[in-house]
Motif scaffolding. Structure first.
Motif, PDB file in Angstrom:
ATOM      1  N   VAL A   1      67.608  19.684  33.316  1.00  0.00           N
ATOM      2  CA  VAL A   1      67.884  18.623  34.280  1.00  0.00           C
ATOM      3  C   VAL A   1      69.384  18.617  34.534  1.00  0.00           C
ATOM      4  CG1 VAL A   1      67.693  16.163  34.786  1.00  0.00           C
ATOM      5  CG2 VAL A   1      65.912  17.307  33.432  1.00  0.00           C
TER       6      VAL A   1
ATOM      7  N   THR B   1      71.092  22.368  38.732  1.00  0.00           N
ATOM      8  CA  THR B   1      71.263  22.913  40.078  1.00  0.00           C
ATOM      9  C   THR B   1      72.670  23.454  40.327  1.00  0.00           C
ATOM     10  OG1 THR B   1      71.806  20.705  40.937  1.00  0.00           O
ATOM     11  CG2 THR B   1      69.491  21.380  41.003  1.00  0.00           C
TER      12      THR B   1
ATOM     13  N   SER C   1      66.017  20.980  37.616  1.00  0.00           N
ATOM     14  CA  SER C   1      65.799  19.770  38.400  1.00  0.00           C
ATOM     15  C   SER C   1      67.115  19.093  38.728  1.00  0.00           C
ATOM     16  CB  SER C   1      64.882  18.803  37.654  1.00  0.00           C
ATOM     17  OG  SER C   1      63.564  19.296  37.598  1.00  0.00           O
TER      18      SER C   1
ATOM     19  N   GLU D   1      68.172  21.607  45.851  1.00  0.00           N
ATOM     20  CA  GLU D   1      67.807  22.947  45.398  1.00  0.00           C
ATOM     21  C   GLU D   1      68.968  23.910  45.618  1.00  0.00           C
ATOM     22  OE1 GLU D   1      64.302  26.323  45.999  1.00  0.00           O
ATOM     23  OE2 GLU D   1      64.245  24.441  47.138  1.00  0.00           O
TER      24      GLU D   1
ATOM     25  N   ARG E   1      62.403  21.751  40.808  1.00  0.00           N
ATOM     26  CA  ARG E   1      61.664  20.518  41.046  1.00  0.00           C
ATOM     27  C   ARG E   1      62.670  19.401  41.284  1.00  0.00           C
ATOM     28  NH1 ARG E   1      56.751  20.481  36.515  1.00  0.00           N
ATOM     29  NH2 ARG E   1      56.141  22.678  36.792  1.00  0.00           N
TER      30      ARG E   1
ATOM     31  N   LEU F   1      64.663  15.878  41.567  1.00  0.00           N
ATOM     32  CA  LEU F   1      64.733  14.656  40.762  1.00  0.00           C
ATOM     33  C   LEU F   1      66.053  13.949  41.023  1.00  0.00           C
ATOM     34  CD1 LEU F   1      63.804  12.749  38.450  1.00  0.00           C
ATOM     35  CD2 LEU F   1      64.945  14.322  36.850  1.00  0.00           C
TER      36      LEU F   1
ATOM     37  N   TYR G   1      58.597  11.362  37.852  1.00  0.00           N
ATOM     38  CA  TYR G   1      58.776  12.792  37.564  1.00  0.00           C
ATOM     39  C   TYR G   1      58.124  13.164  36.230  1.00  0.00           C
ATOM     40  CZ  TYR G   1      61.390  17.089  36.425  1.00  0.00           C
ATOM     41  OH  TYR G   1      61.749  18.378  36.065  1.00  0.00           O
TER      42      TYR G   1
END
Length: 284
Positions: free
Chosen positions: A8, A11, A34, A38, A50, A52, A63
Motif C-alpha cells: 500500500v 504506486t 495500491s 495507477e 488496485r 485505494l 477495500y
C-alpha cells in the motif's frame, strides 16, 4: 521462493521500488500495489494495481472487505508505505482525522487489523515511516489524535511512537510455542530520493534539493529494508520477539522503549474507537 505481497503506497517512491524488487525476484510471485493513481509504468507482469484512498477509513474498510471476500492465496508480506510531506497545519479529512495522521498512522493500523485474517501464519508486516526516532515521553495520552495540541512536530512524534507501540501490540498476540509467528517491523528509510520532496513549499525546496546529495535511491532503500526485515524477523522469531525496529540500512535498532500491556491497550482502544467511528462495518 514465490510469495504473495501487498504494497500500500506502492504506486511511487519506496513502495514502488519494494514492489518492483519483490516481483523481479521470481516470476511466480504475485504483487499487488495500491494507491490513488495507477503508475504509468508497470515494470513486471506479475504486478497488479488496485486503487485505494488510504486517507479514508471508509475506503480502507471497503477495500479490505473486498480483499478478504475474494478466494485467493493468503499474503506472505504486507508493506505499508503511504505518506505525505507538507508543512500545512492540521488538515482534517471528511472523517475528522488529520490527513497526515490518517496516512501515517490510523489508516496503517486499520489495514493491518482488517487484513490479519488473510496473512499467512509466518507473514511479515513492514511499516515504512520512522522506526528510529520518536520521543515516548512526549506522547499526549489524553489527546492521542491531537485535536487540542496539534503541531507538525507533535503529530510526527505521535505517529512514530504509536506505530512503535502497535507493532509491539500485534507481536504480543503471536505464539512462541505455536504456529502463529508473524513479525511486525517499523522501518526508518532515511533520506531517499522521492517524489515526496515535490510537496514541500517553494521556500523549502532548497532543503529538498540539498537532501538529494545525501540521499539514496528508492531501489537501494528497498533492498536495505527488505533484506533487513527478513534478517531481523528470522533472528527475532528465534528469540521469541515478534517485532523489530530497523534503520535505513536494515539494521536492528536497539534500546527501543518497551511498552506494557496497559499502554498498548490504551493506544489500541483509542485507535479502534476512532477508525470504527468513521468507517463502516465491524472489527475482524
Amino acid at each position: 521462493m514465490a510469495i504473495r505481497a501487498l504494497v500500500v503506497g506502492g504506486t511511487s517512491g519506496i513502495g514502488y521500488a519494494m514492489a518492483s524488487r519483490i516481483a523481479a525476484e521470481t516470476s511466480s510471485s504475485a504483487v499487488i500495489i495500491s494507491g490513488r493513481t495507477e503508475p504509468k509504468n508497470m515494470p513486471h507482469t506479475n504486478i497488479e494495481f488496485r486503487p485505494l484512498d488510504a486517507t479514508s477509513m471508509h475506503d480502507i474498510k471497503e477495500y479490505t472487505n473486498t480483499f478478504k471476500s475474494a478466494q485467493q492465496q493468503k499474503l506472505d508480506l504486507l508493506i505499508i508505505t503511504q505518506g505525505i510531506m507538507t508543512t500545512a497545519g492540521r488538515t482534517e479529512t471528511p472523517e475528522g482525522i488529520d490527513r497526515k495522521m490518517a496516512l501515517h498512522y490510523y489508516g496503517r493500523q486499520l489495514l493491518i487489523r482488517e487484513l490479519m485474517p488473510v496473512l499467512t501464519e509466518d507473514a511479515k508486516v513492514i511499516l515504512v515511516f520512522d522506526g528510529r526516532f520518536g520521543t515516548p515521553a512526549n506522547l499526549k495520552w489524553d489527546d492521542l489524535d491531537l485535536k487540542k495540541h496539534y503541531g507538525l512536530g507533535t503529530s510526527a512524534n505521535h505517529c512514530m511512537v504509536m506505530n512503535d507501540i502497535m507493532i509491539q501490540f500485534y507481536a504480543a498476540q503471536q505464539q512462541p510455542q505455536g504456529t502463529t509467528k508473524r513479525h511486525f517491523v517499523h522501518a526508518w528509510p532515511g533520506t531517499v530520493k522521492s517524489n515526496l520532496l515535490r510537496e514541500l513549499p517553494w521556500y523549502l525546496q532548497p532543503v529538498g534539493l540539498a537532501s538529494k546529495f545525501i540521499s539514496v535511491s528508492a531501489d537501494t532503500c528497498a533492498e536495505y529494508l527488505l533484506n533487513g526485515a527478513s534478517k531481523c524477523a528470522a533472528a527475532g522469531n528465534a528469540e521469541g520477539r515478534f517485532w523489530s525496529n530497523i534503520d535505513n540500512k536494515g539494521r536492528l535498532i536497539a534500546n527501543k522503549a518497551i511498552w506494557n500491556s496497559e499502554q498498548m491497550k490504551t493506544v489500541a482502544d483509542h485507535t479502534w474507537a476512532l477508525v470504527d467511528g468513521t468507517s463502516t462495518g465491524s472489527k475482524s
